[in-house]
Design a protein around this motif. Structure first.
Motif, PDB file in Angstrom:
ATOM      1  N   ASP A   1       0.967  -1.654   0.003  1.00 32.51           N
ATOM      2  CA  ASP A   1       0.277   0.103  -0.297  1.00 32.51           C
ATOM      3  C   ASP A   1       0.839   1.311  -0.147  1.00 32.51           C
ATOM      4  O   ASP A   1       1.923   1.304   0.436  1.00 32.51           O
ATOM      5  N   GLN A   2       0.521   2.313  -0.847  1.00 34.25           N
ATOM      6  CA  GLN A   2       1.182   3.353  -0.958  1.00 34.25           C
ATOM      7  C   GLN A   2       0.421   4.513  -0.029  1.00 34.25           C
ATOM      8  O   GLN A   2      -0.621   5.073  -0.399  1.00 34.25           O
ATOM      9  N   GLN A   3       1.714   4.794   1.051  1.00 31.29           N
ATOM     10  CA  GLN A   3       0.957   5.728   1.734  1.00 31.29           C
ATOM     11  C   GLN A   3       0.587   6.624   1.519  1.00 31.29           C
ATOM     12  O   GLN A   3       0.431   7.953   2.071  1.00 31.29           O
ATOM     13  N   VAL A   4       2.229   7.434   0.605  1.00 28.83           N
ATOM     14  CA  VAL A   4       1.955   8.841   0.099  1.00 28.83           C
ATOM     15  C   VAL A   4       2.547   9.097  -1.009  1.00 28.83           C
ATOM     16  O   VAL A   4       3.245   7.755  -1.847  1.00 28.83           O
ATOM     17  N   LYS A   5       1.545   9.332  -2.462  1.00 27.96           N
ATOM     18  CA  LYS A   5       1.577   8.935  -3.373  1.00 27.96           C
ATOM     19  C   LYS A   5       1.350  10.484  -4.472  1.00 27.96           C
ATOM     20  O   LYS A   5       1.155  11.452  -3.889  1.00 27.96           O
ATOM     21  N   GLN A   6       2.344  10.323  -4.897  1.00 26.38           N
ATOM     22  CA  GLN A   6       2.543  11.682  -6.207  1.00 26.38           C
ATOM     23  C   GLN A   6       2.282  11.181  -7.728  1.00 26.38           C
ATOM     24  O   GLN A   6       2.890  10.451  -8.598  1.00 26.38           O
ATOM     25  N   ASN A   7       0.787  11.699  -7.970  1.00 25.97           N
ATOM     26  CA  ASN A   7      -0.401  11.131  -9.548  1.00 25.97           C
ATOM     27  C   ASN A   7       0.619  11.635 -10.113  1.00 25.97           C
ATOM     28  O   ASN A   7       0.262  11.007 -11.966  1.00 25.97           O
ATOM     29  N   SER A   8       1.330  12.885 -10.428  1.00 24.11           N
ATOM     30  CA  SER A   8       1.738  13.290 -11.438  1.00 24.11           C
ATOM     31  C   SER A   8       2.830  12.734 -11.694  1.00 24.11           C
ATOM     32  O   SER A   8       4.054  13.212 -11.264  1.00 24.11           O
ATOM     33  N   PRO A   9       3.580  11.692 -12.446  1.00 30.07           N
ATOM     34  CA  PRO A   9       4.722  11.359 -12.594  1.00 30.07           C
ATOM     35  C   PRO A   9       5.637  12.524 -13.360  1.00 30.07           C
ATOM     36  O   PRO A   9       7.192  12.195 -13.309  1.00 30.07           O
ATOM     37  N   SER A  10       4.639  13.955 -14.317  1.00 26.15           N
ATOM     38  CA  SER A  10       6.025  14.566 -14.622  1.00 26.15           C
ATOM     39  C   SER A  10       5.092  15.715 -14.832  1.00 26.15           C
ATOM     40  O   SER A  10       4.016  15.851 -14.857  1.00 26.15           O
ATOM     41  N   LEU A  11       5.967  16.704 -15.370  1.00 21.73           N
ATOM     42  CA  LEU A  11       5.662  18.107 -15.095  1.00 21.73           C
ATOM     43  C   LEU A  11       6.220  18.914 -16.014  1.00 21.73           C
ATOM     44  O   LEU A  11       7.268  19.165 -15.869  1.00 21.73           O
ATOM     45  N   SER A  12       5.665  19.760 -16.492  1.00 19.44           N
ATOM     46  CA  SER A  12       6.774  20.506 -17.347  1.00 19.44           C
ATOM     47  C   SER A  12       5.637  21.790 -17.751  1.00 19.44           C
ATOM     48  O   SER A  12       4.519  22.652 -17.516  1.00 19.44           O
TER      49      SER A  12
END
Lengths: 115, 111
Positions: free
Chosen positions: B1-12
């Motif tokens: 289980d992923q307790q900390v999530k960053q749903n955007s793998p990339s941002l420009s």
């Protein structure tokens, strides 16, 4: 003042082999933590050493073991390598008397490839 | 289980504009959060942190916002600079003080 150093920088092994990674902490630091960062993932805590003993351990099998020396440097050993052990292995050092996470300094890592 | 999530793998983001990096967490016991920046061939370096007793912490161009009810935090970088191009991780210490990291967001700031 040298920061956290790790050796080697890159390593290629085959399945079933054993590997030893090394870490020298930042000057003045007495605690070393090891992390595994698989591709596309964040670092995952493996274990932490203080006073030459394993103080905490993450969810990693016994194939992962470590050691800390009297000069506070540390080794990470992985036995019976699997393809899934391919990752960047990060070492971080800190001072036990300082609990703040911000004072943990990371090394550049050792990239391990298991073929 | 992923307790900390960053749903955007990339941002420009264009240079000079605002960069907003998001992070969600599932464990309501987390009470302290950190952001790290990682350049290629270097280890993560601490950037900024926030305690759950605050909803905002600012350090120069970097501001972190915490919304406890939504279990969401965000890192704002204003203005964004090309040197900010890196992978950003949010992290939280668990009850044993082990850092739990998100999967990271790769930020690219273009001229």
């Amino acid at each position: 003042d040298a920061g956290v150093t790790q050796s080697p920088t890159h390593l290629i092994k085959t399945r079933g082999q054993q590997v030893t990674l090394r870490c020298s902490p930042k000057s003045g630091h007495d605690t070393v933590s090891w992390y595994q960062q698989a591709l596309g993932q964040g670092p995952q805590f493996i274990f932490q050493y203080y006073e030459e003993e394993e103080r905490q351990r993450g969810n990693f099998p016994d194939r992962f073991s470590g050691h800390q020396f009297p000069n506070y440097s540390s080794e990470l050993n992985v036995n019976a390598l699997l393809l899934g052990d391919s990752a960047l292995y990060l070492c971080a050092s800190s001072l036990a008397s300082t609990s703040a996470q911000e004072t943990q300094y990371f090394g550049p890592g050792t990239r391990l490839l298991v073929l | 289980d992923q307790q900390v999530k960053q749903n955007s793998p990339s941002l420009s983001v264009q240079e000079g504009r605002i960069s907003i990096l998001n992070c969600d967490y599932t464990n309501s016991m987390f009470d302290y959060f950190l952001w790290y920046k990682k350049y290629p061939a270097e280890g993560p370096t601490f950037l900024i942190s926030i305690s759950s007793i605050k909803d905002k912490n600012e350090d120069g161009r970097f501001t972190v916002f915490l919304n406890k009810s939504a279990k969401h935090l965000s890192l704002h970088i204003v203005p964004s600079q090309p040197g900010d191009s890196a992978v950003y991780f949010c992290a939280a210490p668990d009850y044993t003080d082990k850092l739990i990291f998100g999967t990271g967001t790769r930020l690219q700031v273009f001229p």
